[in-house]
Design an enzyme around this catalytic site. Structure first.
Site, PDB file in Angstrom:
ATOM      1  N   PHE A 122      -5.197  23.261   0.575  1.00 28.71           N
ATOM      2  CA  PHE A 122      -6.353  23.561  -0.266  1.00 28.71           C
ATOM      3  C   PHE A 122      -7.597  23.013   0.414  1.00 28.71           C
ATOM      4  CE2 PHE A 122      -9.186  22.308  -3.860  1.00 28.71           C
ATOM      5  CZ  PHE A 122      -9.448  23.577  -4.340  1.00 28.71           C
ATOM      6  N   THR A 125     -13.538  20.575   0.057  1.00 31.12           N
ATOM      7  CA  THR A 125     -14.490  19.538   0.470  1.00 31.12           C
ATOM      8  C   THR A 125     -15.188  19.886   1.777  1.00 31.12           C
ATOM      9  OG1 THR A 125     -13.161  17.852  -0.629  1.00 31.12           O
ATOM     10  CG2 THR A 125     -14.704  17.077   1.031  1.00 31.12           C
ATOM     11  N   ALA A 129     -20.377  17.623   0.863  1.00 30.14           N
ATOM     12  CA  ALA A 129     -19.982  17.927  -0.517  1.00 30.14           C
ATOM     13  C   ALA A 129     -18.577  17.396  -0.776  1.00 30.14           C
ATOM     14  CB  ALA A 129     -20.032  19.427  -0.775  1.00 30.14           C
ATOM     15  N   GLY A 338       3.194 -14.008   1.198  1.00 24.80           N
ATOM     16  CA  GLY A 338       2.466 -14.973   2.026  1.00 24.80           C
ATOM     17  C   GLY A 338       2.096 -14.413   3.392  1.00 24.80           C
ATOM     18  N   GLY A 339       2.228 -15.257   4.397  1.00 26.54           N
ATOM     19  CA  GLY A 339       1.867 -14.854   5.752  1.00 26.54           C
ATOM     20  C   GLY A 339       2.674 -13.664   6.245  1.00 26.54           C
ATOM     21  N   GLU A 362      -8.997  13.807  -4.468  1.00 25.10           N
ATOM     22  CA  GLU A 362      -8.769  14.640  -5.659  1.00 25.10           C
ATOM     23  C   GLU A 362      -9.462  14.074  -6.895  1.00 25.10           C
ATOM     24  OE1 GLU A 362      -4.809  16.292  -6.079  1.00 25.10           O
ATOM     25  OE2 GLU A 362      -4.424  15.984  -3.945  1.00 25.10           O
ATOM     26  N   SER A 365     -12.423   7.560  -8.494  1.00 23.73           N
ATOM     27  CA  SER A 365     -12.317   6.881  -9.785  1.00 23.73           C
ATOM     28  C   SER A 365     -13.632   6.919 -10.554  1.00 23.73           C
ATOM     29  CB  SER A 365     -11.876   5.431  -9.580  1.00 23.73           C
ATOM     30  OG  SER A 365     -10.543   5.365  -9.131  1.00 23.73           O
TER      31      SER A 365
END
Length: 378
Positions: A122, A125, A129, A338-339, A362, A365
């Site tokens: 699809f 964009t 825009a 952690g690390g 899509e 937010s």
């Protein structure tokens, strides 16, 4: 009110979960590192019928509906967000023709889509825009017997993989929603060029490219729906896609959660397993509660769509909540490890990079919050 999947949906869930664990997840890190999709996975998806899960049965699809599709997306995303995103982009194209196509278009394209012999993309964009969907400048000039399309599209998922592109373009200089149309363009059409692939932060196993249109000829029979219906078609396609993105977010968060739980069970600190530390359990509780809530929002939106009820607000809510939840859960999974979680030996850093896309693609937010707010006060 049902909060459980039916027997067929449970079987579908189990099948895709096993498939993703065996055929997808082992290759996700390599796809991410090499920035390239594993084509053998796409072939195996054909063999188990994943490309056509949401396709109508009369064209060879499974007819599993939007809820069945959401189940598939979540489980596939547990194995690879990139592969799930590839399928999502394909379904945007499939559903666009399934909902708005003529009888001839459906007969021509849907059997190829549901089998996976042809992949869809699809393309709306443009460089100037994105969230402003009405700002596209690609133009389709009317000529005898058809149109000539010119313009540049960007961030096209499945660019270079797709055999069929649904392309949005202006068909009028006038402002307003009736100034846009959608065209079905085939790979290899004269003047249709695939640009360079984007070097993305995450979802690196999916292909994202520019599509350049240089006087591409399209017959009137390649118009999807009526001239001027393009904006309506695009919004409907994207509303359905938001449910899939929400499901992908749930699957991504679930994968990060699984890795974190495995780590805290095996790692000891202060004389006992991390999993027995109250602070760790509190964080896990919040993570799991958020995942469960997001899944229910996704399922609600999907069921509304399947029941032909208004679902646009529900789809937006599901996507906003699930996408932001996934980012948060992935960050928590890294923190719990952690690390080690900060290294590329852990998968959660990859899940985090994948999760961020869902807050943008899509429908960002911020834009979706506007749509939700408008629906509330309408």
């Amino acid at each position: 009110m049902q909060f459980e999947l039916n027997e067929e949906q449970h079987l579908l869930q189990a099948m895709v979960r096993e498939f993703a664990a065996r055929e997808v997840a082992p290759f996700d890190a390599t796809m991410d590192r090499e920035d390239h999709i594993n084509m053998s996975i796409l072939q195996k998806m054909k063999e188990v019928g994943l490309w056509g899960i949401v396709g109508d049965e009369q064209y060879g699809g499974a007819g599993a509906g939007t809820l069945g599709g959401a189940v598939v997306m979540e489980e596939l995303a547990r194995g690879s967000g990139s592969i799930a995103l590839t399928l999502d982009a394909h379904w945007l194209c499939l559903e666009g023709i399934q909902i708005f196509g003529s009888a001839e278009q459906k007969q021509k394209y849907l059997p190829e889509f549901v089998s996976g012999d042809t992949i869809g993309a699809f393309s709306w964009t443009e460089p100037a825009a994105g969230s402003d969907a009405a700002g596209i400048q690609a133009f389709a000039r009317k000529i005898n017997g058809g149109y000539t399309l010119s313009g540049t599209k960007c961030f096209v998922t499945n660019g270079g993989l797709a055999g069929i592109y649904l392309v949005g373009a202006r068909t009028s200089e006038e402002e307003g929603a009736k100034s846009f149309s959608v065209f079905i363009l085939e790979e290899g059409a004269a003047g249709l060029k695939v640009g360079a692939r984007e070097d993305k932060m995450g979802m690196r196993g999916s292909h994202t490219t520019e599509i350049i249109l240089e006087n591409v000829q399209a017959k009137e029979s390649q118009l999807l729906g009526a001239e001027g219906d393009g904006f309506k078609i695009a919004m409907e396609i994207l509303n359905g896609g938001r449910i899939s993105i929400g499901a992908i977010s749930v699957g991504t968060a679930a994968a990060a959660m699984t890795e974190a739980v495995g780590y805290v069970k095996s790692r000891k600190a202060f004389g006992k397993a991390l999993a027995d530390q109250q602070a760790v359990q509190f964080k896990l509780a919040d993570m799991d509660t958020s995942i469960q809530a997001a899944r229910l929002l996704v399922y609600k939106a999907a069921q509304h769509k399947d029941d032909h009820k208004p679902y646009h607000k529900e789809a937006a809510q599901a996507k906003v909540f699930a996408s932001e939840m996934a980012t948060r859960v992935c960050l928590d999974a890294i923190q719990l490890q952690g690390g080690y979680g900060y290294t590329r030996d852990a998968s959660s850093e990859r899940y985090l990079r994948n999760a961020k896309l869902a807050e943008i693609g899509e429908g960002a937010s911020e834009v979706l919050r506007m749509l939700i707010g408008r629906a509330i006060v309408k």
